[in-house]
Structure formats: structure tokens, C-alpha cells
Scaffold this motif. Structure first.
Motif, short mmCIF file in Angstrom:
data_model
loop_
_atom_site.label_atom_id
_atom_site.label_comp_id
_atom_site.label_asym_id
_atom_site.label_seq_id
_atom_site.Cartn_x
_atom_site.Cartn_y
_atom_site.Cartn_z
N PHE A 129 6.76 24.53 -6.23
CA PHE A 129 7.26 23.52 -5.30
C PHE A 129 6.84 23.84 -3.87
N ARG A 130 6.85 25.11 -3.51
CA ARG A 130 6.47 25.51 -2.14
C ARG A 130 5.03 25.09 -1.83
N THR A 131 4.13 25.30 -2.77
CA THR A 131 2.72 24.92 -2.58
C THR A 131 2.59 23.41 -2.43
N LEU A 132 3.31 22.68 -3.28
CA LEU A 132 3.28 21.21 -3.18
C LEU A 132 3.84 20.74 -1.85
N ALA A 133 4.93 21.36 -1.44
CA ALA A 133 5.58 20.98 -0.17
C ALA A 133 4.65 21.24 1.01
N GLU A 134 3.99 22.38 0.99
CA GLU A 134 3.05 22.69 2.09
C GLU A 134 1.91 21.68 2.14
N ALA A 135 1.39 21.31 0.97
CA ALA A 135 0.29 20.34 0.91
C ALA A 135 0.75 18.97 1.41
N ALA A 136 1.99 18.62 1.11
CA ALA A 136 2.52 17.31 1.49
C ALA A 136 3.10 17.31 2.90
N GLY A 137 3.26 18.47 3.49
CA GLY A 137 3.83 18.53 4.84
C GLY A 137 5.32 18.20 4.84
N THR A 138 6.01 18.66 3.78
CA THR A 138 7.43 18.36 3.65
C THR A 138 8.15 19.58 3.06
N ARG A 157 12.14 13.63 -8.94
CA ARG A 157 13.31 13.13 -9.66
C ARG A 157 13.42 11.61 -9.50
N HIS A 158 13.21 11.14 -8.29
CA HIS A 158 13.25 9.71 -7.99
C HIS A 158 12.19 8.97 -8.82
N GLY A 159 11.01 9.52 -8.89
CA GLY A 159 9.91 8.89 -9.63
C GLY A 159 10.21 8.78 -11.10
N ARG A 160 10.81 9.82 -11.68
CA ARG A 160 11.16 9.78 -13.10
C ARG A 160 12.22 8.72 -13.35
N THR A 161 13.20 8.64 -12.45
CA THR A 161 14.28 7.68 -12.61
C THR A 161 13.77 6.25 -12.51
N ARG A 180 0.83 -1.21 0.00
CA ARG A 180 0.00 0.00 0.00
C ARG A 180 0.87 1.25 0.00
N ILE A 181 1.94 1.25 0.76
CA ILE A 181 2.84 2.40 0.81
C ILE A 181 3.46 2.64 -0.57
N ALA A 182 3.92 1.57 -1.21
CA ALA A 182 4.51 1.71 -2.55
C ALA A 182 3.47 2.23 -3.55
N ASP A 183 2.26 1.71 -3.49
CA ASP A 183 1.18 2.16 -4.39
C ASP A 183 0.87 3.64 -4.14
N ASN A 184 0.79 4.03 -2.87
CA ASN A 184 0.52 5.42 -2.52
C ASN A 184 1.64 6.33 -3.02
N GLY A 185 2.87 5.87 -2.92
CA GLY A 185 4.00 6.66 -3.39
C GLY A 185 3.93 6.91 -4.89
N ARG A 186 3.58 5.87 -5.65
CA ARG A 186 3.46 6.02 -7.10
C ARG A 186 2.34 7.01 -7.45
N GLU A 187 1.21 6.88 -6.77
CA GLU A 187 0.09 7.80 -7.04
C GLU A 187 0.46 9.23 -6.67
N ARG A 243 3.49 10.60 -6.56
CA ARG A 243 4.43 11.14 -7.54
C ARG A 243 3.71 11.53 -8.83
N ALA A 244 2.74 10.72 -9.25
CA ALA A 244 1.98 11.04 -10.46
C ALA A 244 1.23 12.37 -10.29
N LEU A 245 0.62 12.55 -9.12
CA LEU A 245 -0.09 13.81 -8.86
C LEU A 245 0.87 14.98 -8.79
N LEU A 246 2.02 14.77 -8.18
CA LEU A 246 3.01 15.85 -8.11
C LEU A 246 3.46 16.25 -9.52
N ARG A 247 3.71 15.26 -10.38
CA ARG A 247 4.11 15.55 -11.76
C ARG A 247 3.01 16.33 -12.49
#
Length: 86
Positions: free
Chosen positions: A60-69, A79-83, A38-45, A47-51
Motif C-alpha cells: 500500500f505504501r508504494t501505491l500511495a507514493e505513486a498516487a501522491g496520497t 474498497r470503494h471500487g469493489r463495492t 473523464r474523471i469517472a473513467d480515470n477513476g475506474r482505470e 482502481r483497476a490498476l491498483l487492484r
């Protein structure tokens, strides 16, 4: 002299307790594997939404605030997701 020898093994538990504990280990392992998937599936989803959002020029700031990171973490995640998918 001490009556307990240092090399003496402890008395093994009753077989029914061992069987119960082994069954619990099996159950926990299955649950851990399901959680990992589930964690791996959530990570893929995620990253797709971030892209998708970056293609819409969401900062990036808006995305970071939404993600809490941090912005750097978002950049690395993208970058990791593309690779990994390339």
C-alpha cells in the motif's frame, strides 16, 4: 430622500449580450459534463490498476507514493471500487 428606490430593478442587459452569455453557459456546462465523465473513467482505470498491483503484492505504501496520497486513501479507494462494481 434618496432618488434611487430600494425596490427598483436594474436595467436588463441588451438581448444580444444575454444570448452570448447563455451560449457561454451552455458551452461551459457541456465541458464540465465531459470532464466529469473523464474523471469517472480515470477513476475506474486507476482502481483497476491498483487492484492488479495489489494482486502482485505491491505494498500500500508504494501505491500511495505513486498516487501522491496516503495508504488509507488507497485502501478506501480499493474498497470503494469493489463495492461499486459488485
Amino acid at each position: 430622500m434618496n432618488s434611487t428606490a430600494p425596490n427598483r430593478r436594474p436595467t436588463p442587459p441588451a438581448p444580444e449580450h444575454v444570448a452570448d452569455d447563455l451560449q457561454r453557459i451552455r458551452l461551459l456546462t457541456r465541458e464540465m459534463r465531459a470532464s466529469e465523465k473523464r474523471i469517472a473513467d480515470n477513476g475506474r482505470e486507476r482502481r483497476a490498476l491498483l487492484r492488479e498491483l495489489r494482486l502482485k503484492h505491491v505494498p500500500f505504501r508504494t501505491l500511495a507514493e505513486a498516487a501522491g496520497t496516503s495508504e488509507q486513501a488507497i485502501y478506501k479507494d480499493l474498497r470503494h471500487g469493489r463495492t461499486r462494481t459488485a
